[in-house]
Design a protein around this motif. Structure first.
Motif, short mmCIF file in Angstrom:
data_model
loop_
_atom_site.label_atom_id
_atom_site.label_comp_id
_atom_site.label_asym_id
_atom_site.label_seq_id
_atom_site.Cartn_x
_atom_site.Cartn_y
_atom_site.Cartn_z
N GLY A 1 10.82 8.54 21.28
CA GLY A 1 11.97 8.95 22.07
C GLY A 1 12.25 7.98 23.21
O GLY A 1 13.41 7.66 23.50
N ALA A 2 11.18 7.49 23.86
CA ALA A 2 11.36 6.55 24.97
C ALA A 2 11.91 5.22 24.50
O ALA A 2 12.53 4.49 25.28
CB ALA A 2 10.04 6.36 25.71
N ALA B 1 -0.34 17.00 25.96
CA ALA B 1 0.76 16.91 26.92
C ALA B 1 0.58 15.68 27.81
O ALA B 1 1.55 14.94 28.08
CB ALA B 1 0.83 18.18 27.77
N LEU B 2 -0.64 15.46 28.28
CA LEU B 2 -0.90 14.26 29.09
C LEU B 2 -0.68 13.00 28.27
O LEU B 2 -0.15 12.00 28.78
CB LEU B 2 -2.34 14.31 29.62
N ALA B 3 -1.07 13.03 27.00
CA ALA B 3 -0.86 11.87 26.13
C ALA B 3 0.62 11.58 25.97
O ALA B 3 1.06 10.42 26.02
CB ALA B 3 -1.50 12.11 24.76
N ALA B 4 1.44 12.64 25.80
CA ALA B 4 2.88 12.45 25.65
C ALA B 4 3.50 11.89 26.93
O ALA B 4 4.32 10.96 26.88
CB ALA B 4 3.54 13.78 25.28
N LEU B 5 3.11 12.45 28.07
CA LEU B 5 3.65 11.95 29.34
C LEU B 5 3.23 10.51 29.60
O LEU B 5 4.04 9.68 30.04
CB LEU B 5 3.18 12.85 30.49
N ALA B 6 1.96 10.22 29.32
CA ALA B 6 1.47 8.85 29.53
C ALA B 6 2.16 7.88 28.59
O ALA B 6 2.52 6.76 28.99
CB ALA B 6 -0.04 8.81 29.33
N ALA B 7 2.36 8.28 27.33
CA ALA B 7 3.04 7.41 26.38
C ALA B 7 4.49 7.18 26.78
O ALA B 7 5.02 6.06 26.65
CB ALA B 7 2.97 8.01 24.98
N ILE C 1 -3.62 15.47 17.14
CA ILE C 1 -2.48 16.10 17.80
C ILE C 1 -2.02 15.26 18.98
O ILE C 1 -0.81 15.09 19.22
CB ILE C 1 -2.83 17.53 18.23
N ALA C 2 -2.97 14.74 19.75
CA ALA C 2 -2.62 13.89 20.90
C ALA C 2 -1.89 12.63 20.44
O ALA C 2 -0.90 12.21 21.06
CB ALA C 2 -3.87 13.54 21.70
N LEU C 3 -2.36 12.02 19.36
CA LEU C 3 -1.69 10.83 18.83
C LEU C 3 -0.28 11.16 18.35
O LEU C 3 0.66 10.38 18.56
CB LEU C 3 -2.51 10.22 17.70
N ALA C 4 -0.13 12.30 17.68
CA ALA C 4 1.20 12.70 17.21
C ALA C 4 2.15 12.92 18.38
O ALA C 4 3.31 12.47 18.35
CB ALA C 4 1.08 13.96 16.36
N MET C 5 1.68 13.62 19.41
CA MET C 5 2.53 13.85 20.58
C MET C 5 2.88 12.54 21.27
O MET C 5 4.03 12.31 21.67
CB MET C 5 1.81 14.79 21.55
N ALA C 6 1.89 11.67 21.42
CA ALA C 6 2.15 10.38 22.06
C ALA C 6 3.12 9.56 21.23
O ALA C 6 4.02 8.90 21.78
CB ALA C 6 0.84 9.62 22.26
N LEU D 1 13.22 14.02 29.57
CA LEU D 1 13.62 15.38 29.18
C LEU D 1 13.14 15.69 27.76
O LEU D 1 12.69 16.82 27.48
CB LEU D 1 15.13 15.53 29.28
N LEU D 2 13.24 14.73 26.87
CA LEU D 2 12.78 14.95 25.50
C LEU D 2 11.27 15.20 25.47
O LEU D 2 10.79 16.06 24.71
CB LEU D 2 13.12 13.74 24.63
N THR D 3 10.53 14.46 26.29
CA THR D 3 9.08 14.66 26.33
C THR D 3 8.74 16.04 26.87
O THR D 3 7.86 16.73 26.35
CB THR D 3 8.42 13.58 27.19
N LEU D 4 9.44 16.45 27.92
CA LEU D 4 9.22 17.80 28.45
C LEU D 4 9.56 18.86 27.41
O LEU D 4 8.87 19.88 27.28
CB LEU D 4 10.04 18.00 29.72
N GLY D 5 10.62 18.61 26.65
CA GLY D 5 10.96 19.53 25.57
C GLY D 5 9.91 19.55 24.49
O GLY D 5 9.59 20.61 23.92
N LEU D 6 9.33 18.38 24.21
CA LEU D 6 8.26 18.29 23.22
C LEU D 6 7.04 19.07 23.68
O LEU D 6 6.40 19.79 22.89
CB LEU D 6 7.90 16.81 23.00
N ILE D 7 6.72 18.97 24.97
CA ILE D 7 5.58 19.72 25.51
C ILE D 7 5.87 21.21 25.47
O ILE D 7 4.99 22.03 25.15
CB ILE D 7 5.29 19.24 26.95
N ALA D 8 7.11 21.58 25.77
CA ALA D 8 7.48 23.00 25.69
C ALA D 8 7.34 23.52 24.26
O ALA D 8 6.88 24.65 24.04
CB ALA D 8 8.90 23.19 26.20
N ALA D 9 7.74 22.70 23.30
CA ALA D 9 7.61 23.11 21.89
C ALA D 9 6.14 23.26 21.50
O ALA D 9 5.76 24.20 20.79
CB ALA D 9 8.30 22.08 20.99
N LEU D 10 5.29 22.33 21.98
CA LEU D 10 3.86 22.44 21.70
C LEU D 10 3.29 23.70 22.34
O LEU D 10 2.47 24.40 21.74
CB LEU D 10 3.13 21.20 22.22
N THR D 11 3.74 24.00 23.56
CA THR D 11 3.26 25.20 24.25
C THR D 11 3.65 26.45 23.48
O THR D 11 2.84 27.38 23.30
CB THR D 11 3.82 25.25 25.68
#
Length: 723
Positions: A373-374, A413-419, A362-367, A384-394
């Motif tokens: 997107g980046a 979520a941390l993986a997505a933000l870091a990526a 899941i972390a790899l998929a989010m990242a 904004l897309l990453t925040l939306g992705l985290i919101a969707a995961l939540t």
């Protein structure tokens, strides 16, 4: 879309892999555990309770604050409560409880006290004090209906007093109460098994659930646990993940003080109605004793023994509005941990978790999604897309938890933000550096579309071109030379820059590309380098807007009192578009006869006194977007075939009555002129000659031809003498 180099894609892949794997490492378990806490709170606030508390298979008998304030227990040490506990225990067993577990450990007995009291120790004088309690334990143990708790603590466990152990048959009816806290000291799981005396024994919760169901728990060779036909899910070996409901009343809680009074008055019916078939846990419900942080810590409520009463009224604080203002504590009493575990087991509702491999996936998929997107958009939108992705995961995790699946949240979520941060950083440092340099270097010389094509091709520009269908836009200022003679060079430059900037903004705003400036002239192309199926329509729209804008500028101080007029020529057709020039120096431009005709039409405006002139080819490609009038058929220098020329009146639906009348009168005059009715044409043109320069021109020509009729082979074509 931008084509990325293999180097960039490889770097981003490494970023995704690193971010996905790092957040799944055991070292980050302290942070990742909060996922369940957040989702538990969100699930509770979104959906409310998952189960009806009244139907809970496990209930709690709480030694609460009211118990400590109620006679005869008030003011007495808990060691002296054993007779009362035995009385309530007997009443609960007689009421049909499936099993009773003690989350309270009495490691000593008052009968063992060696404090001197006269000539004998206090214990000797109180010999037999615990007899009723021990008898109640023994009777319940014979039918396997009681389990005492112990706390394993290295070589010195906290165990029930010796008499209690003997009464329940030693280890057969004693189970460990130890909980499992994560690295952040939060209880999210509960052990299912403990090793006691070299062999595995079920935990208190597992033992109570097994006895309630009438089956024996089985520890499988692979480390999983089976309770009858239910294989208990376990992300951490030999543990169960707790599915807290949220709030304060998910486990029915009865005050020990009320049950003692109920037993004293002999209300056996209340005990049967309340405890029949239930797993009952005796425990404490106090403000300072045996409290733990759990995954329910963000979804707690105001605790209290609020189950139906038998003999005593609820405390006044529980019945007043003031209780609603009492602070909500994040910790809960330890007995609720075991009660929740028993309820989960009996409901077959133990939370499922993906495990470390699932968390990593899941972390790899989010990242990966965040990094993609980046790569595709700018930093702001990517964030904004990453925040939306985290919101969707939540949101997904909240719904999943409602159905018994605990998805990871913080780690992915941390993986997505870091990526996202890593990919943006890579783009800023390496991937986009050359692009930024090119854009900055050529932005003032090339159209943005040309730069985009260079970057998409990932190669330097080269000589060459292609045939494209375009509309060419030529404009020139009327009488520029005479105006320039009256101005200083500095003033002339400022004045020209103001004019060219205004007109260029309009051309580019309509989708055109400014090819070049030639003195006061503007050469623009519509339909290249970017494809535009409406290039003719957009070119005419740009010409009308340039004329309107110039009228406004003529009234401002920016033009220093000069009243300007400009001429615009428009023509559509095939043109060679591309990089044209020498091997060392070239320009992105257009070349063809269509370009030359547009230039001739711009110059033809001065003969007719018009400001915009378009060929019939351009008019035919605009559809019904504009109102036109045909001016004439002309033969320009360098071309044998005549060209019909038109003037745009206005956008469709915006023609004024005066413009419509003028165009109609002009059309009548042109028709008579071409029919060799020169006298009639002169009259028709004469009605509008005072306000319409083309009509004045034709009126003069018609009058001359009326006086001197042309030869029979005359054709109604006007040949321009100059460019």
């Amino acid at each position: 879309m931008k084509r990325w180099r293999k180097r960039d894609l490889f770097a981003v892949a490494l970023i995704v892999l690193s971010c996905g794997l790092v957040v799944a490492l055991p070292a980050l378990d302290r942070v990742s555990g909060i996922s369940l806490d957040i989702l538990t709170a969100l699930r509770w606030h979104t959906f409310g309770p998952r189960h009806d508390p009244a139907q809970a298979p496990a209930v709690v008998v709480a030694i609460d604050e009211q118990t400590f304030r109620t006679p005869p227990l008030a003011g007495s040490p808990t060691l002296t409560w054993t007779r009362e506990i035995g009385r309530v225990l007997t009443a609960v067993v007689d009421g049909g409880a499936a099993v009773i577990g003690f989350d309270i450990v009495f490691p000593t007995s008052i009968e063992q006290s060696e404090i001197p009291l006269g000539e004998e120790p206090l214990g000797s004088r109180l010999r037999g004090f615990d007899r009723d309690f021990l008898r109640a334990l023994a009777l319940a143990a014979r039918s396997d209906k009681v389990v005492l708790g112990e706390v394993l603590h290295g070589e010195r466990p906290v165990r029930p007093a010796a008499g209690q152990r003997i009464a329940v048959g030693q280890q057969k009816n004693i189970r460990a109460l130890n909980t499992h806290a994560d690295a952040d000291d939060v209880v999210r799981r509960l052990p299912l098994w403990f090793t006691v005396g070299g062999k595995p024994l079920p935990s208190m919760a597992l033992e109570l659930a097994a006895r309630t169901r009438g089956v024996a728990p089985v520890l499988e060779p692979d480390g999983t646990t089976r309770l009858g036909d239910y294989r208990i899910p376990s992300a951490v070996e030999r543990t169960q993940t707790l599915a807290f409901d949220g709030g304060a009343d998910d486990v029915p809680t009865y005050s020990f003080a009320d049950l003692r009074a109920c037993a004293e008055k002999g209300d056996a019916a209340f005990f049967r109605k309340t405890f029949a078939g239930k797993a009952v846990l005796f425990g404490t419900l106090l403000d300072v004793e045996d409290r733990k942080l759990t995954s329910k810590r963000f979804a707690t409520g105001r605790e209290g023994a609020r189950a139906p009463r038998c003999a005593l009224p609820a405390p006044a604080a529980d019945r007043t509005a003031a209780a609603d203002d009492a602070p909500v504590r994040r910790s809960i009493s330890g007995v609720y941990i075991h009660a929740t575990a028993v309820n989960d087991l009996l409901r077959r509702d133990v939370l499922r978790e993906p495990g470390r491999l699932g968390v990593t996936a899941i972390a790899l998929a989010m990242a990966g999604l965040a990094a993609t997107g980046a790569l595709l958009v700018g930093p702001g939108i990517a964030t904004l897309l990453t925040l939306g992705l985290i919101a969707a995961l939540t949101a997904t995790g909240t719904v999943a938890l409602q159905h018994g699946l605990a998805l990871p949240l913080v780690g992915p979520a941390l993986a997505a933000l870091a990526a996202t941060a890593g990919t943006i950083g890579w783009r800023l440092v390496a991937a986009d550096r050359e692009e930024r340099f090119l854009r900055k270097s050529f932005a003032l010389y090339l159209a943005p579309q040309v730069i985009d094509r260079m970057l998409e091709a990932d190669e330097p520009p080269a000589l060459g071109g292609e045939m494209r269908d375009v509309t060419v836009f030529f404009s020139d200022i009327a009488g520029f030379s005479s105006i320039a003679e009256t101005m200083t060079p500095a003033a002339l430059v400022a004045w020209m820059n103001a004019y060219l900037s205004e007109m260029t903004d309009i051309v580019e705003g309509c989708g055109g590309y400014v090819d070049k400036y030639i003195g006061d002239s503007i050469v623009a192309v519509f339909g290249a380098p970017a494809n535009d199926p409406d290039h003719a329509r957009n070119a005419v729209l740009a010409a009308l807007r340039c004329r309107e804008r110039l009228a406004v500028l003529n009234e401002t101080a920016a033009f220093q009192g000069h009243h300007l007029a400009h001429r615009i020529g428009l023509n559509s057709g095939e043109a060679l578009v591309g990089n044209i020039g020498s091997r060392r120096r070239f320009n992105y431009t257009v070349m063809s006869d269509a370009v030359n005709l547009a230039s001739r039409l711009e110059g033809a405006n001065k003969y007719f006194g018009t400001s915009i002139m378009a060929s019939e080819t351009t008019v035919g490609r605009t559809g019904d977007a504009f109102a036109w009038r045909e001016l004439d058929a002309i033969r320009v220098k360098g071309r044998v075939q005549p060209v019909k020329i038109f003037e745009p009146i206005a956008e469709a639906g915006h023609v004024t009555p005066a413009q419509a009348d003028c165009a109609a009168a002009y059309a009548r005059g042109l028709a008579r002129f071409r029919a060799r009715d020169f006298a009639g044409a002169a009259v028709a043109f004469g009605t509008i000659a005072a306000v319409d320069p083309p009509a004045a021109l034709f009126a003069s020509r018609a009058e001359a031809l009326a006086r001197t009729p042309p030869d029979p082979d005359w054709e109604p074509v006007f040949t321009l003498e100059g460019k």
